[in-house]
Motif scaffolding. Structure first.
Motif, PDB file in Angstrom:
ATOM      1  N   GLY A 148       0.910  -1.293  -0.149  1.00 27.76           N
ATOM      2  CA  GLY A 148      -0.005   0.020  -0.131  1.00 27.76           C
ATOM      3  C   GLY A 148       0.866   1.316   0.068  1.00 27.76           C
ATOM      4  N   ALA A 149       2.086   1.271  -0.367  1.00 29.95           N
ATOM      5  CA  ALA A 149       2.902   2.307  -0.233  1.00 29.95           C
ATOM      6  C   ALA A 149       2.477   3.386  -1.176  1.00 29.95           C
ATOM      7  CB  ALA A 149       4.469   1.930  -0.627  1.00 29.95           C
ATOM      8  N   GLU A 150       2.145   3.104  -2.361  1.00 30.92           N
ATOM      9  CA  GLU A 150       1.634   4.418  -3.144  1.00 30.92           C
ATOM     10  C   GLU A 150       0.558   5.515  -2.351  1.00 30.92           C
ATOM     11  OE1 GLU A 150       0.739   3.388  -7.212  1.00 30.92           O
ATOM     12  OE2 GLU A 150       2.284   2.133  -7.467  1.00 30.92           O
ATOM     13  N   ARG A 151      -0.263   4.722  -1.800  1.00 33.22           N
ATOM     14  CA  ARG A 151      -1.315   5.269  -1.096  1.00 33.22           C
ATOM     15  C   ARG A 151      -0.554   6.224  -0.192  1.00 33.22           C
ATOM     16  NH1 ARG A 151      -3.757   0.677  -1.473  1.00 33.22           N
ATOM     17  NH2 ARG A 151      -3.583   0.138   0.715  1.00 33.22           N
ATOM     18  N   ILE A 152       0.272   5.732   0.725  1.00 27.16           N
ATOM     19  CA  ILE A 152       1.105   6.122   1.690  1.00 27.16           C
ATOM     20  C   ILE A 152       1.861   7.497   1.192  1.00 27.16           C
ATOM     21  CG2 ILE A 152       3.228   6.146   3.330  1.00 27.16           C
ATOM     22  CD1 ILE A 152       2.078   3.059   4.054  1.00 27.16           C
ATOM     23  N   VAL A 153       2.610   7.365   0.039  1.00 26.81           N
ATOM     24  CA  VAL A 153       3.181   8.248  -0.733  1.00 26.81           C
ATOM     25  C   VAL A 153       2.447   9.515  -1.069  1.00 26.81           C
ATOM     26  CG1 VAL A 153       4.587   8.782  -2.745  1.00 26.81           C
ATOM     27  CG2 VAL A 153       5.320   7.047  -1.368  1.00 26.81           C
ATOM     28  N   GLU A 154       1.219   9.284  -1.616  1.00 30.98           N
ATOM     29  CA  GLU A 154       0.275  10.111  -1.982  1.00 30.98           C
ATOM     30  C   GLU A 154      -0.145  10.994  -0.745  1.00 30.98           C
ATOM     31  OE1 GLU A 154      -3.058   8.336  -3.997  1.00 30.98           O
ATOM     32  OE2 GLU A 154      -1.933   7.488  -5.566  1.00 30.98           O
ATOM     33  N   SER A 155      -0.428  10.395   0.242  1.00 33.09           N
ATOM     34  CA  SER A 155      -1.064  10.916   1.537  1.00 33.09           C
ATOM     35  C   SER A 155       0.245  11.830   2.219  1.00 33.09           C
ATOM     36  CB  SER A 155      -1.586   9.911   2.620  1.00 33.09           C
ATOM     37  OG  SER A 155      -0.428   9.104   3.316  1.00 33.09           O
ATOM     38  N   VAL A 156       1.385  11.504   2.209  1.00 28.55           N
ATOM     39  CA  VAL A 156       2.438  12.269   2.847  1.00 28.55           C
ATOM     40  C   VAL A 156       3.118  13.294   1.818  1.00 28.55           C
ATOM     41  CG1 VAL A 156       2.955  10.473   4.523  1.00 28.55           C
ATOM     42  CG2 VAL A 156       4.355  10.813   2.342  1.00 28.55           C
ATOM     43  N   TYR A 157       2.604  13.205   0.654  1.00 32.69           N
ATOM     44  CA  TYR A 157       3.225  14.278  -0.378  1.00 32.69           C
ATOM     45  C   TYR A 157       3.137  15.909  -0.112  1.00 32.69           C
ATOM     46  CZ  TYR A 157       5.062  16.293  -4.612  1.00 32.69           C
ATOM     47  OH  TYR A 157       5.990  17.298  -5.238  1.00 32.69           O
ATOM     48  N   PRO A 158       1.927  16.206   0.392  1.00 36.72           N
ATOM     49  CA  PRO A 158       1.699  17.577   0.925  1.00 36.72           C
ATOM     50  C   PRO A 158       2.506  18.134   1.785  1.00 36.72           C
ATOM     51  CG  PRO A 158      -0.451  16.487   0.008  1.00 36.72           C
ATOM     52  CD  PRO A 158       0.612  15.286   0.380  1.00 36.72           C
ATOM     53  N   GLN A 159       2.656  17.011   2.903  1.00 32.21           N
ATOM     54  CA  GLN A 159       3.570  17.297   3.986  1.00 32.21           C
ATOM     55  C   GLN A 159       5.002  17.538   3.554  1.00 32.21           C
ATOM     56  OE1 GLN A 159       2.827  13.962   6.544  1.00 32.21           O
ATOM     57  NE2 GLN A 159       0.706  14.604   7.086  1.00 32.21           N
ATOM     58  N   ALA A 160       5.308  16.586   2.705  1.00 28.57           N
ATOM     59  CA  ALA A 160       6.949  16.598   2.195  1.00 28.57           C
ATOM     60  C   ALA A 160       7.248  18.027   1.434  1.00 28.57           C
ATOM     61  CB  ALA A 160       7.301  15.342   1.351  1.00 28.57           C
ATOM     62  N   VAL A 161       6.187  18.494   0.797  1.00 26.98           N
ATOM     63  CA  VAL A 161       6.257  19.655  -0.081  1.00 26.98           C
ATOM     64  C   VAL A 161       6.031  20.753   0.840  1.00 26.98           C
ATOM     65  CG1 VAL A 161       4.994  21.277  -1.420  1.00 26.98           C
ATOM     66  CG2 VAL A 161       5.273  18.849  -2.128  1.00 26.98           C
ATOM     67  N   ARG A 162       5.459  20.723   1.944  1.00 29.49           N
ATOM     68  CA  ARG A 162       5.517  21.626   3.192  1.00 29.49           C
ATOM     69  C   ARG A 162       7.034  21.963   3.735  1.00 29.49           C
ATOM     70  NH1 ARG A 162       1.686  24.822   5.709  1.00 29.49           N
ATOM     71  NH2 ARG A 162       0.020  23.696   4.704  1.00 29.49           N
ATOM     72  N   LEU A 163       7.400  20.734   3.954  1.00 26.29           N
ATOM     73  CA  LEU A 163       8.929  20.738   4.513  1.00 26.29           C
ATOM     74  C   LEU A 163       9.917  21.140   3.714  1.00 26.29           C
ATOM     75  CD1 LEU A 163       8.576  17.135   6.459  1.00 26.29           C
ATOM     76  CD2 LEU A 163       8.694  19.256   7.419  1.00 26.29           C
ATOM     77  N   ALA A 164       9.978  20.783   2.341  1.00 30.28           N
ATOM     78  CA  ALA A 164      10.768  21.164   1.408  1.00 30.28           C
ATOM     79  C   ALA A 164      10.971  22.562   1.271  1.00 30.28           C
ATOM     80  CB  ALA A 164      10.657  20.593   0.303  1.00 30.28           C
ATOM     81  N   ALA A 165       9.522  23.137   1.225  1.00 31.95           N
ATOM     82  CA  ALA A 165       9.374  24.467   0.966  1.00 31.95           C
ATOM     83  C   ALA A 165       9.955  25.408   2.144  1.00 31.95           C
ATOM     84  CB  ALA A 165       7.967  24.989   0.737  1.00 31.95           C
ATOM     85  N   GLY A 166       9.892  24.945   3.089  1.00 32.29           N
ATOM     86  CA  GLY A 166      10.297  25.617   4.555  1.00 32.29           C
ATOM     87  C   GLY A 166      11.783  25.711   4.551  1.00 32.29           C
ATOM     88  N   ALA A 167      12.313  24.435   4.100  1.00 40.03           N
ATOM     89  CA  ALA A 167      13.748  24.304   4.236  1.00 40.03           C
ATOM     90  C   ALA A 167      14.403  25.164   3.251  1.00 40.03           C
ATOM     91  CB  ALA A 167      14.145  22.863   3.971  1.00 40.03           C
ATOM     92  N   THR A 168      13.889  25.346   2.101  1.00 41.71           N
ATOM     93  CA  THR A 168      14.359  26.105   0.944  1.00 41.71           C
ATOM     94  C   THR A 168      14.141  27.721   0.922  1.00 41.71           C
ATOM     95  OG1 THR A 168      12.664  25.381  -0.494  1.00 41.71           O
ATOM     96  CG2 THR A 168      14.640  24.014  -0.693  1.00 41.71           C
ATOM     97  N   GLY A 169      12.946  27.792   1.452  1.00 39.35           N
ATOM     98  CA  GLY A 169      12.452  29.206   1.423  1.00 39.35           C
ATOM     99  C   GLY A 169      11.665  29.460  -0.287  1.00 39.35           C
ATOM    100  N   LEU A 170      11.351  28.385  -0.662  1.00 38.28           N
ATOM    101  CA  LEU A 170      10.742  28.657  -2.063  1.00 38.28           C
ATOM    102  C   LEU A 170       9.148  28.121  -1.635  1.00 38.28           C
ATOM    103  CD1 LEU A 170      12.856  26.151  -4.368  1.00 38.28           C
ATOM    104  CD2 LEU A 170      12.797  28.765  -4.290  1.00 38.28           C
ATOM    105  N   LYS A 171       8.128  28.564  -2.562  1.00 40.90           N
ATOM    106  CA  LYS A 171       6.960  28.732  -2.244  1.00 40.90           C
ATOM    107  C   LYS A 171       6.556  27.239  -2.593  1.00 40.90           C
ATOM    108  CE  LYS A 171       5.831  33.493  -2.918  1.00 40.90           C
ATOM    109  NZ  LYS A 171       5.054  34.412  -3.702  1.00 40.90           N
ATOM    110  N   ARG A 172       5.507  26.730  -2.088  1.00 42.66           N
ATOM    111  CA  ARG A 172       4.967  25.455  -2.422  1.00 42.66           C
ATOM    112  C   ARG A 172       4.550  25.191  -3.764  1.00 42.66           C
ATOM    113  NH1 ARG A 172       0.584  24.562   2.401  1.00 42.66           N
ATOM    114  NH2 ARG A 172       1.033  26.702   2.769  1.00 42.66           N
TER     115      ARG A 172
END
Length: 160
Positions: free
Chosen positions: A108-132
C-alpha cells in the motif's frame, strides 16, 4: 481448588496505566503459559492495534522525510550536502527494514506516498524558502526510485 492454575500467576500484577512496560511482559508470559483468563484482553487488543499504527506511522514519516529531502536536493544546489545525502539514505534504509516486516504496508506504499506528499512539499518549501507552488503537484518520484538505496535525482553531485 488446590490446582496451581487456580492461584493467580502474578500476586501483584502490573497496572497497564502505571507501567505499560512491565505490564506488556506480564501479559506475554500469561499468554505463553496459556493463562488466558488472567490476560488483560481489552488492553492487549488496544496495544496490538497501536503497534500496527506505529509501524505505519514510522513508514509514512520515512517516506515524507525522504521525499522532502529529494525535493530539496532537486530545488537547490546548496541542499546537495553529505548531511542531506545521509538523511536520504537513512530514510530509505528505514523504509526497506520496515516494509520487509510489514508486507501489507509495502503493498500500500503508493497510497502512503500520496498521503504524505503535501507534508513533504511543506517541509521542502520551509527548508528551501521556496513557495509550495514551486514544487510539483504530485510526487515526481516513483516507488522504485524512492526505494533504491543508491538513486539520486538526475545524479546531481554533492556540493560540499
Amino acid at each position: 481448588m488446590s490446582l496451581a492454575k487456580d492461584k493467580p500467576y502474578y500476586t501483584h500484577p502490573s497496572d497497564y496505566e502505571d507501567d505499560v512496560y512491565a505490564w506488556a511482559f506480564e501479559q506475554a508470559q500469561l499468554l505463553r503459559l496459556g493463562r488466558f483468563s488472567e490476560v488483560d484482553l481489552p488492553n492487549v487488543i488496544e496495544e496490538l492495534e497501536s503497534v500496527g499504527r506505529e509501524v505505519k506511522s514510522l513508514i509514512a514519516r520515512a517516506y515524507r522525510d525522504l521525499i522532502a529531502k529529494l525535493l530539496e536536493w532537486e530545488a537547490q544546489t546548496s541542499s546537495r550536502t553529505r548531511e542531506n545525502a545521509k538523511a536520504i539514505l537513512d530514510a530509505r534504509i528505514t523504509i526497506e527494514e520496515e516494509e520487509r516486516e510489514a508486507k501489507s504496508l509495502r503493498d500500500g506504499a503508493e497510497r502512503i506516498v500520496e498521503s504524505v506528499y503535501p507534508q513533504a512539499v511543506r517541509l521542502a518549501a520551509g527548508a528551501t524558502g521556496l513557495k509550495r507552488e514551486n514544487f510539483p503537484a504530485v510526487c515526481p518520484f516513483d516507488l522504485a526510485f524512492l526505494r533504491d538505496l543508491d538513486a539520486m535525482p538526475s545524479d546531481m553531485p554533492l556540493t560540499d
